[in-house]
Write a protein that holds these residues in place. Structure first.
Motif, short mmCIF file in Angstrom:
data_model
loop_
_atom_site.label_atom_id
_atom_site.label_comp_id
_atom_site.label_asym_id
_atom_site.label_seq_id
_atom_site.Cartn_x
_atom_site.Cartn_y
_atom_site.Cartn_z
N SER A 172 41.20 40.53 47.38
CA SER A 172 40.53 40.87 46.13
C SER A 172 39.32 39.97 45.96
O SER A 172 39.17 38.98 46.65
N GLY A 173 38.50 40.33 44.98
CA GLY A 173 37.38 39.50 44.59
C GLY A 173 37.71 38.80 43.28
O GLY A 173 38.74 39.07 42.68
N LEU A 174 36.82 37.94 42.86
CA LEU A 174 37.00 37.25 41.58
C LEU A 174 36.33 38.06 40.48
O LEU A 174 35.38 38.79 40.72
N GLY A 175 36.82 37.89 39.28
CA GLY A 175 36.24 38.57 38.13
C GLY A 175 35.13 37.76 37.49
O GLY A 175 34.60 36.81 38.07
N GLU A 176 34.81 38.13 36.29
CA GLU A 176 33.73 37.47 35.56
C GLU A 176 34.13 36.07 35.10
O GLU A 176 35.31 35.75 35.01
N SER A 177 33.15 35.26 34.78
CA SER A 177 33.38 33.92 34.25
C SER A 177 34.09 34.02 32.91
O SER A 177 33.77 34.88 32.08
#
Length: 187
Positions: A172-177
């Motif tokens: 997976s990728g990371l989400g928003e800050s």
């Protein structure tokens, strides 16, 4: 109520790392590992845990060094490939279209195309059972200029690292800050 799963190799997300080593003949190799991370801030140290059966294991033991590359989300195929095949059988750099660069501070390679790389000198190893945890003193951190923020520091939103869910075997990728550390909790 929480459901118990017993002992598991599970955290909701682990970093996908490309471990760079040389073999006895000096052939560069990369392998994918998700058992690793920061373990000390002074001296700055990182860990990676490998099974003795891996081709990279002997490279770390012999050369007393390794690199940790953090691939971006656009490199998920290359990262997965590095964990599927053995460097004992193929030249993974060539097969994946990556270029091996010798570390400036340690006797280990990294892939030129990977945007974020850490060069580590082996300082400790700990036999834990199936895995050996290698502790590396960080000798240098390198980042492509394309992943630097306006302040000149590496930016996770530009690196776009891959995380691994070991229970579901999904990248997976990371989400928003979500807020600034040591600050958002003060509100």
């Amino acid at each position: 109520m929480k459901k118990s799963f017993g002992p598991q190799t599970y955290l909701p997300a682990t970093p996908v790392l490309l471990v760079g080593t040389y073999d006895k003949e000096g052939k560069p190799n990369l392998m994918t590992a998700a058992w690793g991370g920061i373990c000390c801030s002074n001296p700055v140290c990182m860990t990676v845990s490998l099974r003795k059966a891996t081709y990279s294991y002997s490279g770390i033991v012999e050369r007393k060094a390794f690199t940790l590359g953090v691939p971006s989300q656009s490199q998920v195929r290359e990262a997965d490939y590095m964990g599927i095949v053995s460097g004992a059988k193929v030249d993974k750099f060539a097969e994946a279209g990556l270029h091996a660069i010798k570390g400036d501070f340690v006797d280990a390679p990294y892939a030129e195309e990977i945007p974020f790389v850490v060069e580590c000198e082996l300082v400790e190893s700990l036999e834990l059972g199936l895995h050996t945890m290698f502790v590396g003193k960080v000798m240098d951190v390198k980042a492509d200029e394309s992943v630097l923020a306006e302040d000149g520091l590496p930016d996770v939103s530009l690196i776009k690292p891959i995380v691994y869910d070991p229970m579901h075997k999904i990248y997976s990728g990371l989400g928003e800050s979500l807020g600034k550390g040591f600050s958002v909790g003060r509100k």
